[in-house]
Structures are given as C-alpha cells and as structure tokens.
Design a protein around this motif. Structure first.
Motif, PDB file in Angstrom:
ATOM      1  N   LYS A 333     -46.650  78.759  53.685  1.00 17.98           N
ATOM      2  CA  LYS A 333     -45.293  78.911  54.217  1.00 17.98           C
ATOM      3  C   LYS A 333     -45.094  80.234  54.963  1.00 17.98           C
ATOM      4  O   LYS A 333     -44.007  80.824  54.931  1.00 17.98           O
ATOM      5  N   ILE A 334     -46.135  80.711  55.639  1.00 21.98           N
ATOM      6  CA  ILE A 334     -46.000  81.986  56.350  1.00 21.98           C
ATOM      7  C   ILE A 334     -44.988  81.908  57.482  1.00 21.98           C
ATOM      8  O   ILE A 334     -44.447  82.933  57.906  1.00 21.98           O
ATOM      9  N   ASP A 335     -44.719  80.690  57.970  1.00 22.96           N
ATOM     10  CA  ASP A 335     -43.733  80.545  59.037  1.00 22.96           C
ATOM     11  C   ASP A 335     -42.324  80.878  58.560  1.00 22.96           C
ATOM     12  O   ASP A 335     -41.419  81.098  59.374  1.00 22.96           O
ATOM     13  N   LYS A 336     -42.115  80.964  57.233  1.00 27.41           N
ATOM     14  CA  LYS A 336     -40.804  81.303  56.695  1.00 27.41           C
ATOM     15  C   LYS A 336     -40.508  82.796  56.779  1.00 27.41           C
ATOM     16  O   LYS A 336     -39.363  83.220  56.618  1.00 27.41           O
ATOM     17  N   LEU A 337     -41.535  83.604  57.013  1.00 27.85           N
ATOM     18  CA  LEU A 337     -41.333  85.046  57.075  1.00 27.85           C
ATOM     19  C   LEU A 337     -40.515  85.452  58.295  1.00 27.85           C
ATOM     20  O   LEU A 337     -39.740  86.403  58.248  1.00 27.85           O
ATOM     21  N   HIS A 338     -40.713  84.740  59.388  1.00 28.01           N
ATOM     22  CA  HIS A 338     -40.023  85.098  60.625  1.00 28.01           C
ATOM     23  C   HIS A 338     -39.990  83.874  61.527  1.00 28.01           C
ATOM     24  O   HIS A 338     -40.953  83.112  61.597  1.00 28.01           O
ATOM     25  N   GLU A 339     -38.880  83.688  62.213  1.00 30.39           N
ATOM     26  CA  GLU A 339     -38.708  82.473  63.014  1.00 30.39           C
ATOM     27  C   GLU A 339     -39.700  82.374  64.170  1.00 30.39           C
ATOM     28  O   GLU A 339     -39.986  81.279  64.653  1.00 30.39           O
ATOM     29  N   GLU A 340     -40.239  83.523  64.625  1.00 28.99           N
ATOM     30  CA  GLU A 340     -41.156  83.497  65.762  1.00 28.99           C
ATOM     31  C   GLU A 340     -42.594  83.174  65.357  1.00 28.99           C
ATOM     32  O   GLU A 340     -43.423  82.848  66.202  1.00 28.99           O
ATOM     33  N   ILE A 341     -42.904  83.266  64.065  1.00 28.34           N
ATOM     34  CA  ILE A 341     -44.277  83.070  63.608  1.00 28.34           C
ATOM     35  C   ILE A 341     -44.734  81.632  63.829  1.00 28.34           C
ATOM     36  O   ILE A 341     -45.871  81.380  64.240  1.00 28.34           O
ATOM     37  N   GLU A 342     -43.864  80.676  63.558  1.00 30.83           N
ATOM     38  CA  GLU A 342     -44.238  79.267  63.658  1.00 30.83           C
ATOM     39  C   GLU A 342     -44.740  78.907  65.049  1.00 30.83           C
ATOM     40  O   GLU A 342     -45.625  78.064  65.200  1.00 30.83           O
ATOM     41  N   ASP A 343     -44.183  79.545  66.075  1.00 33.61           N
ATOM     42  CA  ASP A 343     -44.572  79.228  67.443  1.00 33.61           C
ATOM     43  C   ASP A 343     -45.738  80.074  67.943  1.00 33.61           C
ATOM     44  O   ASP A 343     -46.152  79.931  69.100  1.00 33.61           O
ATOM     45  N   ASN A 344     -46.264  80.940  67.084  1.00 26.70           N
ATOM     46  CA  ASN A 344     -47.351  81.835  67.500  1.00 26.70           C
ATOM     47  C   ASN A 344     -48.447  81.908  66.442  1.00 26.70           C
ATOM     48  O   ASN A 344     -48.947  82.983  66.116  1.00 26.70           O
ATOM     49  N   LEU A 345     -48.804  80.754  65.882  1.00 27.43           N
ATOM     50  CA  LEU A 345     -49.816  80.742  64.820  1.00 27.43           C
ATOM     51  C   LEU A 345     -51.158  81.263  65.309  1.00 27.43           C
ATOM     52  O   LEU A 345     -51.923  81.856  64.552  1.00 27.43           O
ATOM     53  N   ALA A 346     -51.469  81.075  66.596  1.00 26.05           N
ATOM     54  CA  ALA A 346     -52.755  81.530  67.134  1.00 26.05           C
ATOM     55  C   ALA A 346     -52.867  83.048  67.094  1.00 26.05           C
ATOM     56  O   ALA A 346     -53.979  83.590  67.067  1.00 26.05           O
ATOM     57  N   ASP A 347     -51.717  83.745  67.057  1.00 23.00           N
ATOM     58  CA  ASP A 347     -51.713  85.210  67.034  1.00 23.00           C
ATOM     59  C   ASP A 347     -51.356  85.757  65.658  1.00 23.00           C
ATOM     60  O   ASP A 347     -50.898  86.894  65.532  1.00 23.00           O
ATOM     61  N   ILE A 348     -51.575  84.952  64.640  1.00 21.83           N
ATOM     62  CA  ILE A 348     -51.144  85.329  63.296  1.00 21.83           C
ATOM     63  C   ILE A 348     -51.797  86.620  62.816  1.00 21.83           C
ATOM     64  O   ILE A 348     -51.203  87.409  62.076  1.00 21.83           O
ATOM     65  N   PHE A 349     -53.033  86.862  63.242  1.00 20.15           N
ATOM     66  CA  PHE A 349     -53.739  88.047  62.771  1.00 20.15           C
ATOM     67  C   PHE A 349     -53.430  89.287  63.614  1.00 20.15           C
ATOM     68  O   PHE A 349     -54.056  90.328  63.447  1.00 20.15           O
ATOM     69  N   LYS A 350     -52.434  89.166  64.484  1.00 16.32           N
ATOM     70  CA  LYS A 350     -51.882  90.321  65.184  1.00 16.32           C
ATOM     71  C   LYS A 350     -50.497  90.673  64.652  1.00 16.32           C
ATOM     72  O   LYS A 350     -49.925  91.674  65.067  1.00 16.32           O
ATOM     73  N   CYS A 351     -49.981  89.845  63.761  1.00 13.42           N
ATOM     74  CA  CYS A 351     -48.628  90.023  63.239  1.00 13.42           C
ATOM     75  C   CYS A 351     -48.644  91.018  62.076  1.00 13.42           C
ATOM     76  O   CYS A 351     -49.254  90.745  61.027  1.00 13.42           O
ATOM     77  N   GLN A 352     -47.994  92.153  62.250  1.00 16.73           N
ATOM     78  CA  GLN A 352     -47.996  93.189  61.223  1.00 16.73           C
ATOM     79  C   GLN A 352     -47.206  92.767  59.980  1.00 16.73           C
ATOM     80  O   GLN A 352     -47.486  93.233  58.879  1.00 16.73           O
ATOM     81  N   GLU A 353     -46.240  91.877  60.154  1.00 13.82           N
ATOM     82  CA  GLU A 353     -45.487  91.394  58.998  1.00 13.82           C
ATOM     83  C   GLU A 353     -46.387  90.596  58.064  1.00 13.82           C
ATOM     84  O   GLU A 353     -46.301  90.729  56.839  1.00 13.82           O
ATOM     85  N   ILE A 354     -47.262  89.781  58.633  1.00  9.56           N
ATOM     86  CA  ILE A 354     -48.228  89.034  57.819  1.00  9.56           C
ATOM     87  C   ILE A 354     -49.198  89.996  57.151  1.00  9.56           C
ATOM     88  O   ILE A 354     -49.526  89.854  55.967  1.00  9.56           O
ATOM     89  N   LYS A 355     -49.661  90.989  57.887  1.00  5.43           N
ATOM     90  CA  LYS A 355     -50.586  91.978  57.318  1.00  5.43           C
ATOM     91  C   LYS A 355     -49.964  92.683  56.120  1.00  5.43           C
ATOM     92  O   LYS A 355     -50.626  92.910  55.094  1.00  5.43           O
ATOM     93  N   ALA A 356     -48.674  93.024  56.224  1.00  4.13           N
ATOM     94  CA  ALA A 356     -48.001  93.716  55.125  1.00  4.13           C
ATOM     95  C   ALA A 356     -47.988  92.862  53.861  1.00  4.13           C
ATOM     96  O   ALA A 356     -48.218  93.360  52.753  1.00  4.13           O
TER      97      ALA A 356
END
Length: 430
Positions: A333-356
């Motif tokens: 459910k990582i897409d629940k962290l931020h509304e923009e994540i769901e549309d940018n799954l290919a860049d998930i490992f550039k997202c600092q919120e996911i890293k945190a």
C-alpha cells in the motif's frame, strides 16, 4: 535513525515557519524512544524550537510547531510563532496552517503531558500510551482545533480522520541553517528500469530457480505474516498475476475486522502455460486483537510444522519448537503515502518519502534496508501493470534467494554434523 519527514514536507514546514532556511533533527520517536511523557521530556525539553509530527494509519499527517523550548512544568506559555498544521489527509496532500487565537495560551507545559498546544487544540498524549497488537499506538490525547487556535473552518475529522491512533509520532529540533537535500531524481536504491523487458527477464530467471537436489525438497515455501488488511493475500495475487499475464484473484481479499484469511494456505504459482514453479506463497491469518493468529500460534507457525489448510482458532495450538527463519519485509500500500506515488511507480526508488519509511522499518526491526521492499498490489485494476509486477518480482527474488541460502546452509550443517558424528563413532570403536 532517520525520521519519516520527507524533503518536500520539510520544505512546506520551512515555509510555514518562515524567516530563514531550516534544518530538522529527530529528537524523539515513539517507536524508538518510548511511549511515556517522561520519555518525551527527557529528549525534548530545553531543545529550542521543535516540530511535532503525527502519522496515522489512514494516511494522514499533522502536528504542531513550538517556537520555544518544551518544559516539564509551567502551565500555559505564550508563543506567537506556534501553529498547528496538516500535511496529508487520507494519503492526499492537504496543507493547512492553524495559527493561535490566543497567543498567551499557545502552549501548555506539564510533566505528565507530551506536546500540548492550546486547550487541547492538539494534545498528543498524557502519562503513557498503549501499544496495539498491530503496532499502532492509541494516543490518549485530543485534537480539538478551534478553542485557542483558528480552525480555518476545517473540521477535526478532516485533519486526523476522527481517530487519535498513530503509526508513529516524531519530534524534531528546528534550527536556522540550510539542510543538505539529496539531488532531485537521485535513486536511493539502484534497480533496472521497471519495464516489460525487465519483468520478462525476472519471470524467466525466477522460473528456473529450484531447491538443491538430493534432499527430497521440491519447492520453497515463502511465509507471509502481518496485520489484518496489510495486503498479504493481495501480494500473492500480484505475484501470480506477474507470471500468469493476467490479473489473478485466487487468494481472497477484502475488508473485514477479523480478516478474510483464517487458514495457513500455501499457493502454488503458475506460468501462462499452467506449469507450477518451484515455490509457494503461504498465506496466514492477519494478526489483530480479534484474530485467531495469536502469539502462540504465530510462534509455532514459524517453526514450519503446520499442515496445509491448518484451521487457526483461539483454543487450538500446536507443539513446541523454536527455529529461526530470515525476515524480509514487504511494504504494501505504498501508494497511500502520497497521491502522486501511484502514478509514478517506476520512479519509486527516487522517492525520499518511501526511503524514509524503508529506513524506519529497518531501524525498528533491526534488519538491513535491503531486506525491506515497497510494493503496490492489485486493488481496482482490471489489466496487468508492468510497474507493479516489477516491484513484486524484486521482492519475490529476495525472498527466494534468502530461502535458498538458508536451505543450503542447513543442508551443509546437517552434513557436517553427520560427518562429525560418524568420525566420533569410528574413534570410539577403534
């Protein structure tokens, strides 16, 4: 420990505070430092300006800024720079700043209280907080913006979803210096591009992996354990979909207070031609207050001696043994962290919120960050999506590789023990 605040959220808070660039240093985390007001005061008193951040399980983030140091006593304290804020509501970016109506009562100091803004306009908790079985915390404080702080016509339910339950609470020291931000677009975990070529290569690679021959072991069993509604069954369906080339709904999913899964159920994974691969994903009941998956059943499940379709219940337990197994964490459910994540799954490992979040899980469980994998499962999608498959397959490969390594180690250990036993026997009879 790295806090959960992202660079973007720090930018927002910096603008709310104003005056100059700000740095944020984590002082207190309820998951790391303790659940009592005494723990909070020990780490946060006399530390200058602070930001308190609450993260709830429904994807909302809110909190308060204090421009003066917290103290253990003193009652109401004036602070014309204090404010209450929100950053996310139900996973969507919603930014609001609630300033004091009555500056003389902006903060409240008490040794029994954690951060307390106004007349319980925001009070996190008093004395000690209870820990739920799913790892969340029941804060005994209150959110009632509108007494000594302006509500801006926003209801409290639209700030914290009407609940004082959190997955994390953090307090940061705020200082007047520019923080060092990672360059935009920098990947915090190096992975290939999540495209059709990569997923095809991964499915082919994983289809060829088999347990070491000669021991009668035909497949790897990958056990999924977690809270009710964490997404275990959905992850199984997502992995199956990656190999089948269509969206699979074999494992039951849905909303229920007690969870839909009530058995230990190993699911074989099949390719498009119907052939089974050499691993099974084992679903289990979710852990929760009213679940049959209690501490005793979980302990024995980890022994690896439960039969297929074992029916869990509060009264029926199994025998005693203790065998350690390696842990990999699947962050669903990582897409629940931020509304923009769901549309940018290919860049998930550039997202600092996911890293945190990955860093926090690593720190909390004492496992390496490369044992923590963010994924998004199928929920409302009707067609397969390459990005979702790529994330699931990365996690699956780690699970299988660790299982293979452990199996090889145990087989080797058994052979060494047998050799030593034989050598001793021969020596005794000589």
């Amino acid at each position: 420990m790295v806090g959960r605040l992202t660079e973007d959220q720090m930018d927002i808070l910096e603008n709310m505070i104003g005056s100059s660039p700000k740095s944020f240093k984590l002082l207190y985390s309820i998951t790391r430092d303790g659940r009592s007001a005494a723990d909070f005061h020990q780490r946060c008193d006399n530390q200058g300006p602070t930001v308190t951040v609450l993260y709830n399980p429904r994807g909302s983030i809110y909190g308060g800024y204090a421009g003066v140091s917290w103290q253990s006593s003193g009652g109401y304290t004036a602070d014309d720079t204090a404010f209450i804020f929100q950053l996310l509501f139900s996973g969507k970016r919603v930014v609001n700043t609630f300033r004091p109506k009555n500056v003389s009562k902006a903060l409240y100091f008490c040794h029994d209280d954690s951060p307390h803004f106004g007349a319980q306009d925001l009070k996190a908790f008093s004395k000690i907080v209870s820990l739920n079985t799913d790892g969340t915390f029941n804060l005994n404080g209150k959110l009632a913006v509108g007494t000594y702080y302006h509500s801006n016509n926003v209801t409290n339910e639209n700030i914290n979803n009407g609940i004082m339950v959190v997955t994390e609470m953090e307090v940061y020291a705020v200082s007047d210096e520019a923080r060092k931000s990672p360059p935009k677009g920098t990947a915090w975990r190096k992975t290939p591009n999540l495209n059709a070529e990569y997923t095809s290569k991964m499915t082919e690679e994983l289809s060829l992996i088999k347990p070491q021959s000669g021991r009668g072991i035909t497949d790897f069993r990958l056990l999924l354990v977690g809270p009710i509604a964490a997404g275990k069954s959905s992850f199984i369906n997502t992995v199956m979909s990656a190999f089948a080339g269509r969206v699979i709904h074999k494992a039951s999913v849905g909303s229920s207070d007690n969870g839909l899964t009530n058995k230990y159920m190993p699911y074989p994974v099949r390719q498009e031609d119907g052939s089974c691969l050499n691993f099974r994903l084992c679903d289990t009941p979710g852990i929760g207050e009213h679940s049959a998956m209690d501490v005793v059943n979980l302990h024995f499940l980890l022994d690896g001696h439960l039969p297929n379709s074992f029916q869990f219940s509060h009264s029926h337990h199994v025998s005693t043994k203790t065998v350690g197994i390696p842990i990999v964490v699947i962050l669903t459910k990582i897409d629940k962290l931020h509304e923009e994540i769901e549309d940018n799954l290919a860049d998930i490992f550039k997202c600092q919120e996911i890293k945190a979040v990955v860093d926090q899980v690593s720190e909390t469980l004492g496992i390496p960050p490369n044992h923590v994998f963010p994924v998004k499962n199928y929920h409302s999608e009707m067609e397969t999506e390459v990005d979702m498959h790529g994330l699931a397959l990365i996690a699956l490969r780690k699970l299988i590789c660790m299982a293979s390594d452990v199996l090889e180690e145990r087989i080797s250990g058994s052979e060494d023990s047998l050799a030593e036993s034989t050598a001793i026997t021969e020596s005794d009879t000589a």
